[in-house]
Design an enzyme around this catalytic site. Structure first.
Site, PDB file in Angstrom:
ATOM      1  CG  HIS A   1      20.473 131.530 -75.394  1.00 10.05           C
ATOM      2  ND1 HIS A   1      20.009 130.261 -75.683  1.00 10.05           N
ATOM      3  CD2 HIS A   1      19.770 131.961 -74.326  1.00 10.05           C
ATOM      4  CE1 HIS A   1      19.068 129.946 -74.815  1.00 10.05           C
ATOM      5  NE2 HIS A   1      18.903 130.953 -73.986  1.00 10.05           N
TER       6      HIS A   1
ATOM      7  CG  ASP B   1      18.879 123.747 -67.169  1.00 14.05           C
ATOM      8  OD1 ASP B   1      18.559 124.590 -66.320  1.00 14.05           O
ATOM      9  OD2 ASP B   1      18.486 123.796 -68.349  1.00 14.05           O
TER      10      ASP B   1
ATOM     11  CB  SER C   1      18.913 127.668 -66.247  1.00 15.81           C
ATOM     12  OG  SER C   1      18.219 127.126 -67.329  1.00 15.81           O
TER      13      SER C   1
ATOM     14  NE  ARG D   1      14.355 128.020 -62.335  1.00 10.30           N
ATOM     15  CZ  ARG D   1      15.002 128.522 -63.382  1.00 10.30           C
ATOM     16  NH1 ARG D   1      15.813 127.770 -64.097  1.00 10.30           N
ATOM     17  NH2 ARG D   1      14.853 129.781 -63.716  1.00 10.30           N
TER      18      ARG D   1
ATOM     19  CE  LYS E   1      19.427 125.792 -71.120  1.00 10.28           C
ATOM     20  NZ  LYS E   1      18.197 125.893 -70.383  1.00 10.28           N
TER      21      LYS E   1
END
Ligand code: URA
Length: 422
Positions: free
Chosen positions: A82, A161, A183, A168, A187
């Site tokens: 990621h 989230d 966050s 946010r 996931k």
């Protein structure tokens, strides 16, 4: 329980309990807690930080708020990667086939881009025919048979989230390290990840602007990983300048092909080798050095490129038909000297304005739009040399002339890999 008391507690820098955080996440999802109350709490968190126990609780309840995927059916050599988001970041397109060709499974769920950073799904959607919405069983089956599949992240993963992130985004509370860490990791927990390589981007074009913040974020994500039985390796990388030469969807697919098929070298290739080596090391339980040898070998002998073609074919894409209809405009240098900076953030914004990205979620994308940068840092630039070519179907009305900096002297070489943490 009372949300005002919880907000006041955070304002006074007191630690919230697990029950209070559960109440906040569930109450916000059920709309018992209103946007204005949640915004106030998020700002208190941004200003006063969170303890590790608070972060573990927030991550857990966000992960539990939606669907969950069970990747254990694929065995224990499944590795995810990621990136915290950058400009010109097409690493997933390159790394997925490299790692899969080494015998490690990559079940990649990616997202769309918003703002100055691009998203992997948009890049893949620029390939005519390519399926990005795979059913779960088809997705898992493809990973089982060819070691790799890339699909859109399902809507229902970590829905708390998603709702909190949207708030946010419009309340100036994105840049909170505990909120970013929880966050991202919520996931990954919901997606069933057990081994994870995180590319933590640092610099002008990234969410995190300095190395100290990147280290804190990385160490938090590693801690959350340990708490949830996920092995995490963080690679902290420079995002002051864009990654590679191409920005924009089909242009980035072309650059990925030039690395896998033609062996193009440079910092993008270097980063892909680094990230792939950590993934292969985790997936096969071998040393980083052994993994790196395999990665380099599979790039050289084209196994990685053949795996890329296999993924594209399985997901019905046709790379011979990449869109190329955009008009081209060469941008020339007005001065001479060494190229010492190209601002990733400004280039990301420019690419978006050419049609390659979205300002708002609803905007449509021109897959052929974007930028090709023809020079690298410390190249000598003569007057009238072409610095970049813009690809767009829009009219260009004005251009920021502070994107490139040219100077009499070279700068010390920009370090790409800033740190590795595990
Ligand atoms: N990416 C995420 O998924 N969440 C954040 O908060 C920031 C970047």
């Amino acid at each position: 329980m009372n949300i005002i008391e919880i907000i006041n507690k955070k304002r006074l820098k007191q630690e919230l309990t697990d029950e209070e955080i559960k109440y906040v996440v569930e109450g916000y999802l059920s709309e018992e807690i209103k946007d204005y109350q949640m915004s106030s709490l998020l700002m208190a968190i941004l200003l006063n930080d969170m303890t590790n126990n608070e972060i573990y609780s927030l991550t857990k309840y966000m992960a539990d708020s939606g669907d969950k995927l069970d990747l254990t059916v694929l065995g224990d050599n499944v590795v995810d990667k990621h990136s915290t988001g950058g400009v010109g970041d097409k690493t997933t397109l390159i790394i997925t086939p490299i790692v899969a060709s080494c015998g490690v499974k990559v079940a990649k769920m990616s997202g769309k881009g918003l703002g100055h950073t691009g998203g992997t799904i948009d890049k893949l959607e620029s390939i005519p025919g390519f399926t990005v919405n795979m059913k779960e069983d088809v997705f898992l089956n493809q990973v089982n048979t060819i070691n790799a599949a890339i699909t859109s992240q399902t809507e229902n993963i970590a829905i708390a989230d998603k709702k909190i992130y949207a708030l946010r985004d419009v309340t100036g509370t994105v840049e909170s390290i505990p909120l970013i860490a929880s966050s991202i990791m919520s996931k990954k927990i919901a997606l069933g990840t057990k081994k994870l390589v995180l590319d933590v981007k640092v610099g002008k074009g990234a969410l995190i602007k300095n190395i100290e913040d990147a280290k804190r974020l990385s160490s938090l994500m590693i801690d959350i990983g340990k708490h949830n039985n996920i092995e995490v390796v963080c690679v902290l990388t420079n995002m002051d300048i864009p990654l590679g030469n191409n920005i924009g969807n089909s242009l980035e697919v072309e650059e990925a092909i030039s690395i896998l098929r033609d062996g193009k070298e440079g910092s993008l290739t270097e980063l892909c080798i680094e990230l792939s080596s950590h993934m292969v090391s985790l997936g096969l339980n071998i040393s980083y050095e052994e993994a790196k040898d395999k990665v380099i070998e599979n790039l050289k002998n084209k196994s990685a490129y053949n795996k890329f073609l296999e993924i594209i074919k399985k997901q019905n894409g046709n790379i011979d038909l990449l869109p190329k209809e955009a008009n081209q405009y060469d941008i020339k240098s007005m001065s001479e000297g060494y190229l010492v900076d190209m601002d990733a953030y400004k280039l990301g914004l420019l690419s978006m304005s050419l049609g390659a990205g979205r300002k708002n979620k609803e905007d449509t994308i021109d897959y052929s739009a974007g930028i090709v940068i023809h020079k690298n840092i410390n190249d000598y630039i003569n007057k009238e040399d072409i610095l970049m070519t813009l690809y767009t179907n829009k009219e260009i009305t004005s251009l920021d002339n502070t994107i490139f900096k040219i100077s009499e002297r070279k700068i010390p070489d920009n370090k790409l890999i800033l740190d590795i943490m595990k």
